[in-house]
Design an enzyme around this catalytic site. Sequence first.
Site, PDB file in Angstrom:
ATOM      1  N   TYR A 141      -0.899   2.568   5.851  1.00  0.00           N
ATOM      2  CA  TYR A 141       0.497   1.938   5.793  1.00  0.00           C
ATOM      3  C   TYR A 141       1.327   2.417   7.083  1.00  0.00           C
ATOM      4  CZ  TYR A 141      -0.556   1.451   0.907  1.00  0.00           C
ATOM      5  OH  TYR A 141      -1.067   0.976  -0.216  1.00  0.00           O
ATOM      6  N   ASP A 247      -2.273   5.304  -3.727  1.00  0.00           N
ATOM      7  CA  ASP A 247      -1.235   4.193  -4.258  1.00  0.00           C
ATOM      8  C   ASP A 247      -1.779   3.215  -5.402  1.00  0.00           C
ATOM      9  OD1 ASP A 247       0.997   2.231  -4.416  1.00  0.00           O
ATOM     10  OD2 ASP A 247       0.553   1.346  -2.577  1.00  0.00           O
ATOM     11  N   ASP A 251      -1.357   4.197  -9.759  1.00  0.00           N
ATOM     12  CA  ASP A 251      -0.887   3.316 -10.496  1.00  0.00           C
ATOM     13  C   ASP A 251      -1.757   2.871 -11.805  1.00  0.00           C
ATOM     14  OD1 ASP A 251       1.591   3.027  -9.312  1.00  0.00           O
ATOM     15  OD2 ASP A 251       1.213   0.933  -9.209  1.00  0.00           O
TER      16      ASP A 251
END
Length: 360
Positions: A141, A247, A251
């Site tokens: 990222y 990430d 989730d």
Amino acid sequence: MAKDILILPGDGIGAEVMAPAVAVMTAAAAAVGIELNVSEGLVGGIAIDETGSPLPTGTLERAAAADAVLLGGVGGPRWDDLPTDQRPEKGLLGLRQGLGLFANLRPALLFGPLAAASSLKPELVAGLDILIIRELTGGIYFGEPRGVEVRDNERVGFNTLVYSEHEIERIARVAFEMAQKRGGRLCSVDKANVLEVTQLWREVVTGLAGEYPDVELSHMYVDNAAMQLVRAPKQFDVIVTGNMFGDILSDCAAMLTGSLGMLPSASLASSGVGLYEPVHGTAPDIAGRDLANPLATILSVAMMYRYSLDQPGAADAIENAVGAVLAAGYRTADIRGDAADEQVVGTGRMGELVLEHLSV
Ligand code: NAD
């Protein structure tokens, strides 16, 4: 010595879920005999409205000087048309970067009475208690070079997955230490069969294992980890992984618990300050109607007591109070099931019930 806590309610349901969470935080402080210096600041859309910036300089300075920051959430349709670099989310990213919050902790804890809300069979998830630790300030990222450019007459997009040894070591140490305080098992997730950077990740993590003889270390490829999380999630205790894998996996683990309204998180820095916030967003669809579930924010306060204020007793007490309220049948609308003994309550009442059940 008093502990400084900065409260950032933010937007949407932020202020609604913050009020009961602060009440629980204050009651727990009084019960364990610590003094809190609580002050409030601006971030997100409300900060744009009042100061023109999603992260006023004063907010970042006060956050950096605090022992812990409790955040509601940022964003909403009101600010959706602003250019990307002026949007409320910039306030949150600025806080993460400005405070150097490299370790993101997301527990997936399933309270027994909510087992039916999971997408998995209740027996697979009953008693689930996993902690996912995601590296938050490095990896693909943030890696350079990145961009889209024309090569051989066509556009090519590229990003860089990069981790240096010190970045891997510091997140791994957080993970080993958390595993020591929990069930003593740590699974490091990588893709070492394909990616050189994660071969280094595996090497560095393995190299530290000797310093934590009480932790049982294992490694798993990310594709298998995704599969195992939905096949047999209770095999995990602590999972540590890089930014992008974390990430996605966090989730996935979150949904095992069935409700966004129940999930807390913590982000930690080397400097000691911690940022605590619910995983959910600002829920503009229910804002201002006393419908929001405050438990994710209240459980974030429990994490604050555990990781920033060194008061595990207060953290346990808050989590037990939440468990007791759920066991007594109280639900906010988002976690209601179809059991006959359930009683649906609003945000404010749910907060009062947790306070009533709090015994430190
Ligand atoms: P959301 O998490 O706000 O809402 C998703 C759904 O879950 C909605 O139906 C909402 O009503 C429900 N929900 C969320 N929290 C709840 C709670 N505590 N109690 C009951 N129901 C709850 O996600 P979204 O709708 O994608 O985003 C809304 C806004 O929040 C956007 O502006 C987004 O950018 C922002 N957002 C902020 C953060 C953050 O600040 N960390 C995170 C995610 C989204």
